[in-house]
Design a protein around this motif. Structure first.
Motif, PDB file in Angstrom:
ATOM      1  N   ARG A   1      66.721  46.024  40.756  1.00  0.00           N
ATOM      2  CA  ARG A   1      66.086  45.584  39.217  1.00  0.00           C
ATOM      3  C   ARG A   1      67.345  45.476  38.360  1.00  0.00           C
ATOM      4  N   ASP A   2      68.199  46.827  38.409  1.00  0.00           N
ATOM      5  CA  ASP A   2      69.005  46.765  37.612  1.00  0.00           C
ATOM      6  C   ASP A   2      70.262  45.680  37.621  1.00  0.00           C
ATOM      7  N   LEU A   3      70.653  45.608  38.859  1.00  0.00           N
ATOM      8  CA  LEU A   3      71.627  44.468  39.181  1.00  0.00           C
ATOM      9  C   LEU A   3      71.335  43.154  38.795  1.00  0.00           C
ATOM     10  N   LEU A   4      69.977  42.768  38.969  1.00  0.00           N
ATOM     11  CA  LEU A   4      69.336  41.292  38.436  1.00  0.00           C
ATOM     12  C   LEU A   4      69.414  41.382  36.895  1.00  0.00           C
ATOM     13  N   THR A   5      69.068  42.393  36.422  1.00  0.00           N
ATOM     14  CA  THR A   5      69.070  42.603  34.858  1.00  0.00           C
ATOM     15  C   THR A   5      70.241  42.424  34.213  1.00  0.00           C
ATOM     16  N   TRP A   6      71.182  43.357  34.541  1.00  0.00           N
ATOM     17  CA  TRP A   6      72.498  43.412  33.911  1.00  0.00           C
ATOM     18  C   TRP A   6      73.682  42.778  34.430  1.00  0.00           C
ATOM     19  N   CYS A   7      73.642  42.411  35.621  1.00  0.00           N
ATOM     20  CA  CYS A   7      74.904  42.190  36.050  1.00  0.00           C
ATOM     21  C   CYS A   7      75.111  40.561  36.806  1.00  0.00           C
ATOM     22  N   VAL A   8      74.020  39.851  36.722  1.00  0.00           N
ATOM     23  CA  VAL A   8      74.380  38.417  37.024  1.00  0.00           C
ATOM     24  C   VAL A   8      73.587  37.451  36.220  1.00  0.00           C
ATOM     25  N   ASP A   9      74.231  36.544  36.085  1.00  0.00           N
ATOM     26  CA  ASP A   9      73.425  35.232  35.049  1.00  0.00           C
ATOM     27  C   ASP A   9      72.920  34.415  35.894  1.00  0.00           C
ATOM     28  N   LEU A  10      71.354  34.265  35.268  1.00  0.00           N
ATOM     29  CA  LEU A  10      70.541  33.744  36.221  1.00  0.00           C
ATOM     30  C   LEU A  10      69.996  32.305  35.637  1.00  0.00           C
ATOM     31  N   GLN A  11      70.753  31.899  34.789  1.00  0.00           N
ATOM     32  CA  GLN A  11      70.407  30.668  34.118  1.00  0.00           C
ATOM     33  C   GLN A  11      71.412  29.760  33.325  1.00  0.00           C
ATOM     34  N   SER A  12      72.717  30.511  33.156  1.00  0.00           N
ATOM     35  CA  SER A  12      73.469  29.527  32.300  1.00  0.00           C
ATOM     36  C   SER A  12      74.237  28.735  32.753  1.00  0.00           C
TER      37      SER A  12
ATOM     38  N   PHE B  87      62.340  25.431  46.359  1.00  0.00           N
ATOM     39  CA  PHE B  87      62.286  25.547  47.793  1.00  0.00           C
ATOM     40  C   PHE B  87      61.776  26.857  48.282  1.00  0.00           C
ATOM     41  N   PRO B  88      60.350  26.892  48.424  1.00  0.00           N
ATOM     42  CA  PRO B  88      59.784  28.168  48.570  1.00  0.00           C
ATOM     43  C   PRO B  88      59.935  28.746  50.067  1.00  0.00           C
ATOM     44  N   SER B  89      60.178  27.961  50.846  1.00  0.00           N
ATOM     45  CA  SER B  89      60.475  28.876  52.350  1.00  0.00           C
ATOM     46  C   SER B  89      61.535  29.350  52.273  1.00  0.00           C
ATOM     47  N   SER B  90      62.561  29.428  51.299  1.00  0.00           N
ATOM     48  CA  SER B  90      64.037  30.267  51.634  1.00  0.00           C
ATOM     49  C   SER B  90      63.821  31.407  50.861  1.00  0.00           C
ATOM     50  N   HIS B  91      64.064  32.468  51.440  1.00  0.00           N
ATOM     51  CA  HIS B  91      64.036  33.934  50.996  1.00  0.00           C
ATOM     52  C   HIS B  91      65.265  34.524  51.422  1.00  0.00           C
ATOM     53  N   PRO B  92      66.272  34.198  50.953  1.00  0.00           N
ATOM     54  CA  PRO B  92      67.576  34.797  51.222  1.00  0.00           C
ATOM     55  C   PRO B  92      67.461  36.419  50.823  1.00  0.00           C
ATOM     56  N   PRO B  93      68.198  37.219  51.597  1.00  0.00           N
ATOM     57  CA  PRO B  93      68.175  38.767  51.065  1.00  0.00           C
ATOM     58  C   PRO B  93      68.678  38.798  49.753  1.00  0.00           C
ATOM     59  N   LEU B  94      68.403  39.528  49.170  1.00  0.00           N
ATOM     60  CA  LEU B  94      69.095  39.849  47.656  1.00  0.00           C
ATOM     61  C   LEU B  94      70.577  39.934  47.701  1.00  0.00           C
ATOM     62  N   ASP B  95      71.186  40.947  48.472  1.00  0.00           N
ATOM     63  CA  ASP B  95      72.410  40.990  48.793  1.00  0.00           C
ATOM     64  C   ASP B  95      73.163  39.900  48.928  1.00  0.00           C
ATOM     65  N   ASP B  96      72.465  39.025  49.855  1.00  0.00           N
ATOM     66  CA  ASP B  96      73.302  37.630  50.080  1.00  0.00           C
ATOM     67  C   ASP B  96      73.552  37.039  48.966  1.00  0.00           C
ATOM     68  N   LEU B  97      72.289  36.866  48.156  1.00  0.00           N
ATOM     69  CA  LEU B  97      72.335  36.220  46.985  1.00  0.00           C
ATOM     70  C   LEU B  97      73.164  36.476  45.915  1.00  0.00           C
ATOM     71  N   LEU B  98      73.266  37.757  45.782  1.00  0.00           N
ATOM     72  CA  LEU B  98      74.133  38.393  44.795  1.00  0.00           C
ATOM     73  C   LEU B  98      75.659  38.136  45.006  1.00  0.00           C
ATOM     74  N   SER B  99      75.937  37.864  46.364  1.00  0.00           N
ATOM     75  CA  SER B  99      77.456  37.511  46.779  1.00  0.00           C
ATOM     76  C   SER B  99      77.762  36.315  45.921  1.00  0.00           C
ATOM     77  N   VAL B 100      76.835  35.259  45.639  1.00  0.00           N
ATOM     78  CA  VAL B 100      77.157  33.884  45.165  1.00  0.00           C
ATOM     79  C   VAL B 100      76.768  33.654  43.807  1.00  0.00           C
ATOM     80  N   LEU B 101      76.205  34.528  42.985  1.00  0.00           N
ATOM     81  CA  LEU B 101      75.805  34.292  41.826  1.00  0.00           C
ATOM     82  C   LEU B 101      76.791  34.589  40.914  1.00  0.00           C
ATOM     83  N   ARG B 102      76.902  33.872  39.345  1.00  0.00           N
ATOM     84  CA  ARG B 102      77.919  34.237  38.341  1.00  0.00           C
ATOM     85  C   ARG B 102      77.756  35.409  38.005  1.00  0.00           C
ATOM     86  N   GLN B 103      78.802  36.083  37.332  1.00  0.00           N
ATOM     87  CA  GLN B 103      78.544  37.177  36.433  1.00  0.00           C
ATOM     88  C   GLN B 103      77.961  37.200  35.031  1.00  0.00           C
TER      89      GLN B 103
END
Length: 609
Positions: free
Chosen positions: A292-303, A357-373
């Protein structure tokens, strides 16, 4: 590039010339109410018919890179970065020599909001983007090992943890991540994020304003003094704004992360880069945190618009054949055009893609590898920080003040969504206001702040002496309030500061009206673009040519500009050039050089975004 207009622009230069010949120049520099100035009456005066703006049938509006930037708001480098780079602009439509297969698009609102139409795609896809390298991984937190150590022949007597992750475990235990980021999120040295209380907040704009602007009084009494740099007039504080709780929870749900794991400590390892901190060396990291902390404070989810790495990651983990086919198509050479159309439209959030694309559920650590800071946001001080105090709880509290305008963009679910930083501030403001209405005397609501930039151009070039002209629009006027507060306290400077403020409508969005000081009516001029004759602040710069020319040629004279670079910033720069042409008898290129030299000398300071 040409712009179709009407016949009236042909006549406009003639009217302007006649008006200039018939006008009487000011004898002394002053903030004049010229014939072209909006008189600020409650009932605006109707302009004479002969002064109406006229337009020509066509008008050349772009002939070089500078003009293109003025129109699009992007430099060539910025456009190239935004472009997918696959040459989709050169690709044609459906090819007769290629076999196509039918595709069934997902039937949900999130996919429809992507505004892409795919009924078929090539059976064979080429140049598909490779699966991005995984740089983040999770593992269980190891049990700490303990031993005793001796330092300088003196035994400490108690066992201490020597595990490589012991430090981050201890920090995670004492950090309240509901009000501040984990300690490993460092903006840049030597500054540290510190939660400061909101002492007071209010909405500056009124109902009906196109954009909402809030004022905040932040209590910095307990801010650490270890940095050694004091807050300055014109300085900017940094805010580590988190993603909203609702967005984070929605993504965790979409990824099907079990609830018992969301807040459970986990050992995270990275292979390279500085993430998850903002500043630091490019090196592998190992620390304890929570999902939760990683998604909250470390990656930009919308910009940021989606990248091919994100789309390729979703394609890899999609279980529905049609969804996998569409996602792979978007990552291929054949899908460049559709991908580019999607990417250059309104910003698409990560939540939107996961729901599309609701059938795609990548592991969170895989997704964090490609998200912007997730990067810090900066806000200029709107007061003189050396004079703002409040008595509360039998203690003097020191305050800094800022103004925040809420940025909104389209959203697939709610119609619109706020920006990361401004949305966070609006949520905190509403919490504070609701708590006060409920009878809470001193609501404990915080913002994660660091001292930020106290040597930015506005703070660096502010001087105690010399005349200054402050030009701003919207929330860009906020830092100038502190300038005026400081200058009006000095009797010899009461007539050496002037403000040109551009707004849409003074009835709903004039911020800080009546809060500039005892000489406000004498030093400030408000120009409205949506009321009366509808003028912009750059037009008033031309009207105040005598004042501008006198200030910029005075000893220690300075012209400050603050606000959006699109429209206002560039328009004011052109207006200043026109002033120097009219008053200094300069050619246009000479006038540009004149203001470039004033920039180098620290007399023309533009802080735009």
């Amino acid at each position: 590039m040409v712009e179709a207009t009407s016949f009236q622009d042909i006549i406009t230069p003639v009217h302007n010339l006649l008006r200039a010949e018939n006008s009487t120049p000011s004898i002394a520099p002053s903030l004049t109410y010229s014939d072209d100035s909006d008189d600020q009456d409650e009932l605006p005066q109707v302009p004479a018919p002969q002064n109406r703006q006229r337009r020509a049938s066509t008008r050349l509006i772009a002939q070089n890179a500078r003009d293109i930037r003025r129109i699009t708001g992007e430099s060539t480098a910025e456009f190239v970065q935004r472009c997918c780079g696959g040459g989709c602009c050169l690709m044609g439509g459906r090819r007769a020599d290629v076999e196509y297969v039918d595709v069934k698009c997902p039937d949900n609102d999130a996919f429809r909001s992507l505004n892409i139409t795919i009924s078929e795609c090539p059976a064979v896809l080429t140049k598909t983007a490779p699966l991005p390298k995984k740089t983040v991984s999770f593992s269980p937190v190891p049990k700490p090992q303990t031993t005793s150590i001796t330092d300088s022949a003196i035994s400490l007597g108690e066992p201490v943890e020597t595990s490589a992750v012991a430090g981050t475990i201890a920090e995670a235990a004492i950090t309240d991540t509901s009000i501040e980021p984990p300690r490993f999120v460092q903006p840049h040295p030597p500054y540290h994020v510190h939660p400061v209380r909101i002492c007071d907040t209010r909405e500056l704009t009124k109902s009906g304003a196109e954009k909402r602007t809030y004022h905040f009084d932040l209590d910095i009494t307990d801010y650490p003094d270890e940095e050694g740099t004091d807050f300055k007039v014109g300085g900017a504080i940094g805010i580590m704004a988190p993603n909203s709780e609702a967005v984070v929870e929605d993504i965790l749900d979409a990824l099907m992360v079990p609830r018992f794991l969301r807040d459970k400590p986990v050992l995270m390892k990275t292979t390279n880069g500085r993430w998850p901190t903002v500043w630091g060396d490019d090196k592998p990291r190992e620390l304890v945190t929570t999902r939760r902390d990683l998604l909250t404070w470390c990656v930009d989810l919308q910009s940021y618009p989606p990248t091919k790495d994100i789309i390729r990651m979703l394609a890899e983990h999609a279980t529905d054949p049609s969804e996998k086919q569409i996602l792979t198509y978007l990552c291929s050479a054949e899908g460049q055009g559709v991908f580019c159309d999607m990417r250059t439209g309104p910003h698409i959030s990560i939540s939107q893609l996961l729901h599309a694309f609701p059938s795609s559920h990548p592991p969170l650590d895989d997704l964090l590898s490609v998200l912007r800071q997730l990067m810090p946001r900066f806000y200029s001080l709107s007061n003189d920080p050396h004079e703002a105090y409040q008595m509360r709880d039998n203690k003097q509290h020191r305050l800094v003040e800022i103004a925040v305008t809420v940025h909104e963009t389209t959203d697939w679910r709610d119609g619109s969504r706020t920006g990361v930083g401004s949305g966070f501030f609006e949520r905190q403001a509403r919490k504070f206001i609701e708590a006060k209405k409920a009878g809470v005397k001193n609501p404990e609501i915080y913002v994660p702040m660091f001292k930020g930039l106290m040597a930015n151009p506005l703070a660096k070039e502010f001087k105690a002496d010399g005349p200054m002209l402050l030009i701003g629009a919207g929330v860009g006027i906020a830092p100038f309030r502190g300038f005026v507060q400081r200058r009006l306290k000095q009797a010899n400077c009461a007539n050496k500061v002037w403000v040109l403020q551009g707004i849409r409508d003074s009835l709903v969005d004039e911020i800080y009206s009546g809060e500039w000081g005892v000489h406000e009516d004498e030093v400030k001029r408000v120009v409205q673009s949506r009321r009366g004759e509808g003028r912009y602040v750059q037009e008033e710069v031309r009207n105040q040519a005598d004042l501008v020319w006198s200030i910029i040629n005075s000893v220690d004279g300075r012209v400050f500009v603050c606000g959006s670079s699109k429209g206002m910033g560039e328009g004011v720069e052109e207006a200043l050039i026109d002033v120097s042409i009219a008053k200094g008898n300069l050619e246009r290129e000479e006038a540009r050089k004149f203001w470039d030299l004033k920039k180098d000398a620290g007399q023309y300071i533009a802080e735009t975004w």
